[in-house]
Design a protein around this motif. Structure first.
Motif, PDB file in Angstrom:
ATOM      1  N   UNK A   1       0.834  -1.247  -0.007  1.00 18.77           N
ATOM      2  CA  UNK A   1       0.060  -0.095   0.072  1.00 18.77           C
ATOM      3  C   UNK A   1       0.886   1.264  -0.085  1.00 18.77           C
ATOM      4  N   UNK A   2       0.263   2.387  -0.435  1.00 18.00           N
ATOM      5  CA  UNK A   2       0.991   3.620  -0.477  1.00 18.00           C
ATOM      6  C   UNK A   2       0.917   4.203   1.027  1.00 18.00           C
ATOM      7  N   UNK A   3       2.040   5.229   1.230  1.00 16.12           N
ATOM      8  CA  UNK A   3       2.349   5.889   2.457  1.00 16.12           C
ATOM      9  C   UNK A   3       0.800   6.359   2.830  1.00 16.12           C
ATOM     10  N   UNK A   4       0.122   6.976   1.787  1.00 15.27           N
ATOM     11  CA  UNK A   4      -0.951   7.652   2.325  1.00 15.27           C
ATOM     12  C   UNK A   4      -1.957   6.710   2.830  1.00 15.27           C
ATOM     13  N   UNK A   5      -1.909   5.475   2.303  1.00 11.62           N
ATOM     14  CA  UNK A   5      -2.890   4.368   2.682  1.00 11.62           C
ATOM     15  C   UNK A   5      -2.403   4.100   4.255  1.00 11.62           C
ATOM     16  N   UNK A   6      -1.219   4.042   4.524  1.00 14.03           N
ATOM     17  CA  UNK A   6      -0.620   3.651   5.585  1.00 14.03           C
ATOM     18  C   UNK A   6      -1.091   4.660   6.785  1.00 14.03           C
ATOM     19  N   UNK A   7      -0.989   5.863   6.224  1.00 13.08           N
ATOM     20  CA  UNK A   7      -1.347   6.949   7.207  1.00 13.08           C
ATOM     21  C   UNK A   7      -2.886   6.779   7.457  1.00 13.08           C
ATOM     22  N   UNK A   8      -3.766   6.564   6.549  1.00 14.18           N
ATOM     23  CA  UNK A   8      -5.065   6.244   6.825  1.00 14.18           C
ATOM     24  C   UNK A   8      -5.553   5.195   7.784  1.00 14.18           C
ATOM     25  N   UNK A   9      -4.620   4.150   7.567  1.00 14.19           N
ATOM     26  CA  UNK A   9      -4.927   2.991   8.432  1.00 14.19           C
ATOM     27  C   UNK A   9      -4.530   3.104   9.778  1.00 14.19           C
ATOM     28  N   UNK A  10      -3.307   3.953  10.039  1.00 12.26           N
ATOM     29  CA  UNK A  10      -2.959   4.313  11.120  1.00 12.26           C
ATOM     30  C   UNK A  10      -4.259   5.253  11.960  1.00 12.26           C
ATOM     31  N   UNK A  11      -4.767   6.379  11.364  1.00 14.91           N
ATOM     32  CA  UNK A  11      -5.730   7.115  11.746  1.00 14.91           C
ATOM     33  C   UNK A  11      -7.107   6.318  12.016  1.00 14.91           C
ATOM     34  N   UNK A  12      -7.476   5.305  11.390  1.00 14.49           N
ATOM     35  CA  UNK A  12      -8.614   4.177  11.613  1.00 14.49           C
ATOM     36  C   UNK A  12      -8.405   3.670  12.765  1.00 14.49           C
ATOM     37  N   UNK A  13      -7.224   3.084  12.925  1.00 12.40           N
ATOM     38  CA  UNK A  13      -6.989   2.121  14.059  1.00 12.40           C
ATOM     39  C   UNK A  13      -6.841   2.878  15.403  1.00 12.40           C
ATOM     40  N   UNK A  14      -6.219   4.477  15.242  1.00 16.02           N
ATOM     41  CA  UNK A  14      -6.140   5.187  16.344  1.00 16.02           C
ATOM     42  C   UNK A  14      -7.329   5.568  16.868  1.00 16.02           C
ATOM     43  N   UNK A  15      -8.451   6.104  15.847  1.00 16.31           N
ATOM     44  CA  UNK A  15      -9.889   6.330  16.307  1.00 16.31           C
ATOM     45  C   UNK A  15     -10.357   4.998  17.102  1.00 16.31           C
ATOM     46  N   UNK A  16     -10.276   3.702  16.473  1.00 17.88           N
ATOM     47  CA  UNK A  16     -10.989   2.684  17.087  1.00 17.88           C
ATOM     48  C   UNK A  16     -10.502   2.339  18.774  1.00 17.88           C
ATOM     49  N   UNK A  17      -9.157   2.790  18.759  1.00 19.61           N
ATOM     50  CA  UNK A  17      -8.543   2.446  20.143  1.00 19.61           C
ATOM     51  C   UNK A  17      -9.096   3.658  21.104  1.00 19.61           C
ATOM     52  N   UNK A  18      -8.908   4.766  20.767  1.00 25.83           N
ATOM     53  CA  UNK A  18      -9.573   5.910  21.595  1.00 25.83           C
ATOM     54  C   UNK A  18     -11.119   5.623  21.755  1.00 25.83           C
ATOM     55  N   UNK A  19     -11.768   5.277  20.954  1.00 30.82           N
ATOM     56  CA  UNK A  19     -13.073   4.935  20.971  1.00 30.82           C
ATOM     57  C   UNK A  19     -13.421   3.801  22.035  1.00 30.82           C
ATOM     58  N   UNK A  20     -12.754   2.731  21.985  1.00 30.03           N
ATOM     59  CA  UNK A  20     -12.723   1.726  22.998  1.00 30.03           C
ATOM     60  C   UNK A  20     -12.408   2.232  24.268  1.00 30.03           C
ATOM     61  N   UNK A  21     -11.372   3.008  24.329  1.00 27.77           N
ATOM     62  CA  UNK A  21     -10.762   3.328  25.776  1.00 27.77           C
ATOM     63  C   UNK A  21     -11.999   4.308  26.475  1.00 27.77           C
TER      64      UNK A  21
END
Length: 423
Positions: free
Chosen positions: A104-124
């Motif tokens: 995947x592209x660097x932008x896709x990896x950045x998007x991946x980070x944002x999605x996982x970050x949002x999920x973790x913060x939501x669960x917390x």
């Protein structure tokens, strides 16, 4: 996945703050890099910056979020791309070929980070993470800090391999100053307590390879007050240190000849300049020498009529010292000269090679479940380094922290402190 032992995890609001801070720091370190920079892999031991960003995200998704039914944040094939060495989870893309991952592209990896970050913060925020997930989150933060250091050491090597040898950051400022004189601290023969209480049974974080706490007998010895400087290492070179096999371990001499080592990695052949994350600079004679293999550190110590300290001699000395030194947070990203008198510079600036082989402590127990692969399976053919470096995040290391690398490794910020026996 097996559960880890029960312990009181850090409050979820504290973890949310730590999670945001650590994750943001990784993106800050990657910010100077283009998409082309971020996929560079200059050798099998290094990884592309993009892979570091993705792998640390995969760790949180796999070990923290895997128990939830939410839709995955990525293509399931990414589980193969960004696993590192967890064989109990499944196969992984070959480490030496990570630089082939243009997608995947660097932008896709950045998007991946944002999605996982949002999920973790939501669960917390919702209090959805059970004790095991919270412990895995704490481990994941420590794991990401390790990769922040690797991101810097790996991109430094990649840029150095480029014929243009560009700087990672043009704004990094040197801070040359005169080092204080070398001295020695003597210690009598004694029994000392080393190691850390097993986490998560105890709330203070420590990796499994740091435990259990146990006692060892130290011989009477002296420890140098500070690491060896560039000028002191230059004296070893000028005295023929790279031409005299009598100072070298046999295996080290074979590697030195095969790779034509004549000086530390990143020094020029005139021994006047060194390549840094800020580009080429005049060699600071007072700063700690760095980017040495175990073989070079050991040879220099022998030439000096000394030896490398054991990891327990080092830990016993460091246990009473404050966690003070030059770390990545200081934004120099290069070792600085030692100041003052007495035992100093045990933390930060350069990792210090010890003469201790990396092995298990008596009674060692790896983390439970899949995370048992984190440290224990590497306890063969590697040597222990202590103390952290100028690219280690502040607060990440402690006196009991055990880093480990193969003896030929030179691309880390690794140096040496002398020790000697007392008759």
């Amino acid at each position: 996945m097996d559960s880890v032992p029960t312990a009181v995890a850090a409050p979820q609001h504290d973890l949310a703050h730590q999670f945001a801070r650590v994750r943001a720091r990784s993106m800050q370190l990657a910010a100077p890099l283009s998409a082309e920079d971020a996929m560079l892999q200059s050798m099998a031991d290094a990884s592309p910056s993009k892979w570091h960003l993705a792998h640390t995200t995969w760790f949180f998704e796999r070990f923290v979020l895997a128990g939830f039914a939410a839709a995955p944040a990525h293509d399931p094939a990414w589980d193969y791309l960004f696993n590192s060495y967890y064989k109990s989870i499944g196969p992984a893309h070959a480490r030496p070929q990570r630089g082939l991952l243009s997608r995947p592209s660097l932008q896709q990896v950045r998007d991946y980070r944002q999605q996982v970050d949002a999920q973790v913060q939501s669960r917390l925020a919702a209090g959805d993470l059970d004790e095991q997930a919270l412990q895995h989150l704490q481990l994941g933060l420590q794991h990401e800090q390790q990769h922040q250091e690797l991101l810097l050491t790996d991109i430094k090597h990649a840029f150095w391999c480029n014929p243009l040898q560009p700087a990672y950051r043009e704004d990094l400022q040197p801070a040359a100053s005169a080092a204080s004189a070398q001295g020695w601290i003597e210690s009598p023969e004694r029994i000392v307590t080393v190691g850390a209480a097993a986490w998560p049974l105890h709330t203070a974080f420590a990796y499994d390879n740091e435990s259990p706490v146990h006692r060892v007998l130290l011989p009477a010895h002296a420890l140098a007050e500070r690491p060896v400087s560039n000028a002191e290492y230059r004296a070893f070179i000028d005295a023929g240190g790279y031409r005299e096999p009598r100072w070298w371990l046999s295996e080290g001499w074979v590697v030195r000849e095969a790779e034509d080592w004549r000086h530390p990695l990143y020094w020029d052949d005139a021994l006047q300049r060194e390549y840094t994350l800020g580009g080429w600079r005049e060699l600071d004679p007072h700063a700690p020498v760095c980017h040495l293999s175990y073989y070079e550190a050991d040879a220099c110590a022998r030439w000096a009529g000394a030896r490398l300290p054991s990891e327990f001699e080092w830990e016993a000395a460091a246990a009473s010292q404050p966690l003070r030194g030059h770390f990545a947070d200081d934004d120099r990203l290069h070792p600085q000269a030692a100041r003052g008198r007495g035992l100093r510079q045990l933390f930060g600036d350069v990792w210090e090679w010890t003469h201790s082989a990396y092995g298990a402590y008596p009674g060692f127990r790896p983390f439970a479940g899949n995370l048992g692969e984190y440290n224990g399976k590497f306890m063969c053919g590697q040597w222990v380094l202590r103390g952290g470096s100028c690219v280690t995040p502040r607060g990440h290391v402690r006196a009991s922290y055990r880093n480990f690398f193969m003896p030929p490794a030179r691309w880390q910020f690794s140096g040496l402190r002398l020790a000697r026996d007392l008759a």
